[in-house]
Design a protein around this motif. Structure first.
Motif, PDB file in Angstrom:
ATOM      1  N   LEU A 254       6.948   4.289   7.849  1.00  0.00           N
ATOM      2  CA  LEU A 254       7.151   2.708   6.417  1.00  0.00           C
ATOM      3  C   LEU A 254       7.399   3.614   5.621  1.00  0.00           C
ATOM      4  N   GLY A 255       6.768   4.961   5.150  1.00  0.00           N
ATOM      5  CA  GLY A 255       6.848   5.729   4.635  1.00  0.00           C
ATOM      6  C   GLY A 255       8.443   6.392   4.771  1.00  0.00           C
ATOM      7  N   GLU A 256       8.139   6.620   5.563  1.00  0.00           N
ATOM      8  CA  GLU A 256       9.513   7.905   5.607  1.00  0.00           C
ATOM      9  C   GLU A 256      10.882   6.896   5.609  1.00  0.00           C
ATOM     10  N   ARG A 257      10.202   5.550   6.329  1.00  0.00           N
ATOM     11  CA  ARG A 257      11.857   4.693   5.862  1.00  0.00           C
ATOM     12  C   ARG A 257      12.043   4.591   4.303  1.00  0.00           C
TER      13      ARG A 257
ATOM     14  N   GLN B 169       0.466  -1.280  -0.077  1.00  0.00           N
ATOM     15  CA  GLN B 169      -0.051  -0.329   0.145  1.00  0.00           C
ATOM     16  C   GLN B 169       0.644   1.093  -0.069  1.00  0.00           C
ATOM     17  N   VAL B 170       1.567   1.234   0.612  1.00  0.00           N
ATOM     18  CA  VAL B 170       2.932   2.392   1.137  1.00  0.00           C
ATOM     19  C   VAL B 170       4.433   2.381   0.196  1.00  0.00           C
ATOM     20  N   GLY B 171       4.038   1.325  -0.467  1.00  0.00           N
ATOM     21  CA  GLY B 171       5.306   1.286  -1.343  1.00  0.00           C
ATOM     22  C   GLY B 171       4.548   1.749  -3.106  1.00  0.00           C
ATOM     23  N   GLY B 172       3.410   1.284  -3.392  1.00  0.00           N
ATOM     24  CA  GLY B 172       3.302   1.476  -4.603  1.00  0.00           C
ATOM     25  C   GLY B 172       3.746   1.045  -5.693  1.00  0.00           C
ATOM     26  N   SER B 173       3.249   1.757  -6.530  1.00  0.00           N
ATOM     27  CA  SER B 173       4.513   1.864  -7.384  1.00  0.00           C
ATOM     28  C   SER B 173       5.983   1.829  -8.211  1.00  0.00           C
ATOM     29  N   ASP B 174       5.760   2.608  -6.869  1.00  0.00           N
ATOM     30  CA  ASP B 174       7.511   2.929  -7.414  1.00  0.00           C
ATOM     31  C   ASP B 174       8.852   1.972  -6.449  1.00  0.00           C
ATOM     32  N   ALA B 175       8.190   0.668  -5.789  1.00  0.00           N
ATOM     33  CA  ALA B 175       8.526  -0.422  -5.103  1.00  0.00           C
ATOM     34  C   ALA B 175       8.297  -1.875  -5.202  1.00  0.00           C
TER      35      ALA B 175
ATOM     36  N   TYR C  89       5.149   8.574  -1.367  1.00  0.00           N
ATOM     37  CA  TYR C  89       5.384   7.388  -0.360  1.00  0.00           C
ATOM     38  C   TYR C  89       4.780   8.330   0.691  1.00  0.00           C
ATOM     39  N   LYS C  90       5.088   9.058   1.037  1.00  0.00           N
ATOM     40  CA  LYS C  90       4.203   9.884   2.810  1.00  0.00           C
ATOM     41  C   LYS C  90       3.447   9.912   1.910  1.00  0.00           C
ATOM     42  N   ASP C  91       2.711  10.467   0.721  1.00  0.00           N
ATOM     43  CA  ASP C  91       1.149  10.193   0.494  1.00  0.00           C
ATOM     44  C   ASP C  91       0.822   9.182   0.655  1.00  0.00           C
ATOM     45  N   ARG C  92       0.780   8.047   0.061  1.00  0.00           N
ATOM     46  CA  ARG C  92       0.658   6.659   0.005  1.00  0.00           C
ATOM     47  C   ARG C  92       0.377   6.197   1.526  1.00  0.00           C
ATOM     48  N   ALA C  93       1.042   6.636   2.506  1.00  0.00           N
ATOM     49  CA  ALA C  93       1.352   6.542   3.860  1.00  0.00           C
ATOM     50  C   ALA C  93       0.336   6.638   4.553  1.00  0.00           C
TER      51      ALA C  93
ATOM     52  N   LYS D 122      19.122  -1.794   7.316  1.00  0.00           N
ATOM     53  CA  LYS D 122      18.615  -1.980   5.964  1.00  0.00           C
ATOM     54  C   LYS D 122      17.198  -2.680   6.268  1.00  0.00           C
ATOM     55  N   SER D 123      16.395  -2.128   7.565  1.00  0.00           N
ATOM     56  CA  SER D 123      15.790  -2.819   8.081  1.00  0.00           C
ATOM     57  C   SER D 123      14.379  -2.291   8.776  1.00  0.00           C
ATOM     58  N   PHE D 124      13.753  -2.614   8.502  1.00  0.00           N
ATOM     59  CA  PHE D 124      12.151  -1.745   9.732  1.00  0.00           C
ATOM     60  C   PHE D 124      11.659  -2.960  10.133  1.00  0.00           C
ATOM     61  N   ASP D 125      11.160  -2.973  11.988  1.00  0.00           N
ATOM     62  CA  ASP D 125      11.001  -3.358  12.757  1.00  0.00           C
ATOM     63  C   ASP D 125       9.866  -2.638  13.330  1.00  0.00           C
ATOM     64  N   ALA D 126       8.801  -3.186  12.782  1.00  0.00           N
ATOM     65  CA  ALA D 126       7.738  -2.677  12.889  1.00  0.00           C
ATOM     66  C   ALA D 126       7.277  -2.013  14.399  1.00  0.00           C
ATOM     67  N   ALA D 127       7.575  -3.531  15.065  1.00  0.00           N
ATOM     68  CA  ALA D 127       7.313  -3.258  16.720  1.00  0.00           C
ATOM     69  C   ALA D 127       8.209  -1.558  17.768  1.00  0.00           C
ATOM     70  N   THR D 128       9.298  -1.298  16.537  1.00  0.00           N
ATOM     71  CA  THR D 128       9.667  -0.409  16.954  1.00  0.00           C
ATOM     72  C   THR D 128       8.841   1.366  17.064  1.00  0.00           C
ATOM     73  N   ALA D 129       7.695   0.868  15.925  1.00  0.00           N
ATOM     74  CA  ALA D 129       6.968   2.481  15.683  1.00  0.00           C
ATOM     75  C   ALA D 129       5.981   2.533  16.666  1.00  0.00           C
ATOM     76  N   VAL D 130       5.507   1.552  17.704  1.00  0.00           N
ATOM     77  CA  VAL D 130       4.421   1.998  18.793  1.00  0.00           C
ATOM     78  C   VAL D 130       4.411   1.313  19.660  1.00  0.00           C
ATOM     79  N   THR D 131       3.700   0.964  20.851  1.00  0.00           N
ATOM     80  CA  THR D 131       3.656   0.526  22.417  1.00  0.00           C
ATOM     81  C   THR D 131       3.005  -0.444  22.191  1.00  0.00           C
ATOM     82  N   THR D 132       4.674  -1.381  22.418  1.00  0.00           N
ATOM     83  CA  THR D 132       3.946  -2.762  22.527  1.00  0.00           C
ATOM     84  C   THR D 132       3.210  -3.544  24.013  1.00  0.00           C
ATOM     85  N   LEU D 133       1.983  -4.769  23.335  1.00  0.00           N
ATOM     86  CA  LEU D 133       2.131  -5.451  24.776  1.00  0.00           C
ATOM     87  C   LEU D 133       2.517  -6.188  25.435  1.00  0.00           C
ATOM     88  N   PRO D 134       2.268  -6.782  27.026  1.00  0.00           N
ATOM     89  CA  PRO D 134       2.953  -7.636  27.149  1.00  0.00           C
ATOM     90  C   PRO D 134       2.853  -9.122  26.681  1.00  0.00           C
TER      91      PRO D 134
END
Length: 304
Positions: A155-158, A53-59, A170-174, A108-120
């Motif tokens: 992810l859009g920023e990355r 969704q975020v990468g669209g036709s550019d990735a 990327y930012k617009d699609r994000a 060169k990686s994005f751990d999605a869990a680092t972007a949010v508050t996680t639960l135990p």
């Protein structure tokens, strides 16, 4: 399941073989696909959907986990290790797939869990093991649309940083993806606001984020889908289910329904599939989540 040492050693061998192969064939700059699009690797389905969704036709997006395969059981092939090494970005959640954790490059990686508050991690003390690896948080964060919207923005920023020529796209699609997830969140909040029961009895505890967001009470028959619950645990959950007037025990698409069926028979309830979206559904993430909402509304006796 492999031990942590064996898995790391295996990935090391794969990486070494990959380097030899690359040297023999000529490495070049392999971070872009034909047409100059950056190669982006997603670890499993919900991250694939989000990245597309975020990468669209550019990735150019590829996924490591095939449809119908339990993500926790993934073992990487040499080709997949190569894909990760050459990718402009790998999108994953640390702790879900140890082989991926071992293979990714931190730069060169994005751990999605680092972007949010996680639960135990439900029912586990920190440092215990689930699916053969250490856990300290519940990784099923994609089942909360608001958290996934936050991840979309990051992810859009990355992707913008990895491919500056298309940064704004990327930012617009994000932003557009986050908006769609916000709409989904509103539908869930309204649809689950007036329910006869708030107890969500599931095959295993994969729905903690959904329960947390919409004020439900998750009760897992087992903490780990690979572990059979004890008779005492089944009896304990059955007692709770009867007390709460539970009419439906939820099973999952990739997990045997046997345990849920045993409990349903004991309680006098029926079973229904609630999809944790670890694998590609028949539609896409949004449609599958809306199917989950309908299933929950019926099972919990919601009137909204």
């Amino acid at each position: 399941m492999m031990s942590g040492f064996s898995r790391s050693y295996a990935v090391g061998l794969l990486a070494g073989a990959t380097l030899l192969t690359t040297a023999a064939c000529g490495s070049g700059s392999a971070e872009t696909a034909a047409g100059g699009r950056p190669e982006v690797v997603a670890a499993f389905y919900p991250l694939q959907w989000l990245t597309e969704q975020v990468g669209g036709s550019d990735a150019h997006v590829t996924v490591l986990t095939a449809p119908g395969v339990e993500p926790h059981d993934l073992e990487l092939s040499i080709q997949q290790v190569t894909e990760i090494q050459k990718a402009a970005l790998t999108v994953y959640i640390k702790g879900v797939q140890p082989a991926v954790d071992d293979a990714v490059d931190a730069d060169k990686s994005f751990d999605a869990a680092t972007a949010v508050t996680t639960l135990p991690a439900s029912g586990h003390e920190e440092g215990e093991e689930e699916h053969g690896h250490e856990v300290s948080y519940d990784p099923h964060l994609w089942l909360d649309p608001t958290r996934l919207a936050t991840i979309a923005a990051k992810l859009g920023e990355r992707l913008a940083a990895a491919d500056p020529a298309h940064a704004q796209a990327y930012k617009d699609r994000a932003a557009k993806t986050a908006g769609a997830l916000g709409t989904l969140d509103q539908e869930f909040a309204k649809g689950l606001s007036t329910c006869r029961t708030k107890s969500l009895v599931t095959a295993h505890e994969a729905f903690g984020y959904l329960a947390d967001r919409y004020k439900l009470k998750q009760v897992g028959i087992t903490l780990d889908p690979e572990t059979e619950p004890s008779p005492a645990r089944i009896s304990e959950v059955a007692k709770l289910a009867k007390a709460e007037g539970v009419t439906t025990i939820f099973t999952e698409s990739l997990v045997s329904p046997k345990v849920a069926e045993v409990l349903a028979n004991e309680v006098g309830a029926k079973t229904a599939v609630l999809d944790p979206l670890e694998s590609r559904p028949s539609g896409d993430y949004l449609s599958a989540m809306r199917d989950n909402l309908k299933t929950l509304q019926t099972a919990l006796g919601c009137t909204a």
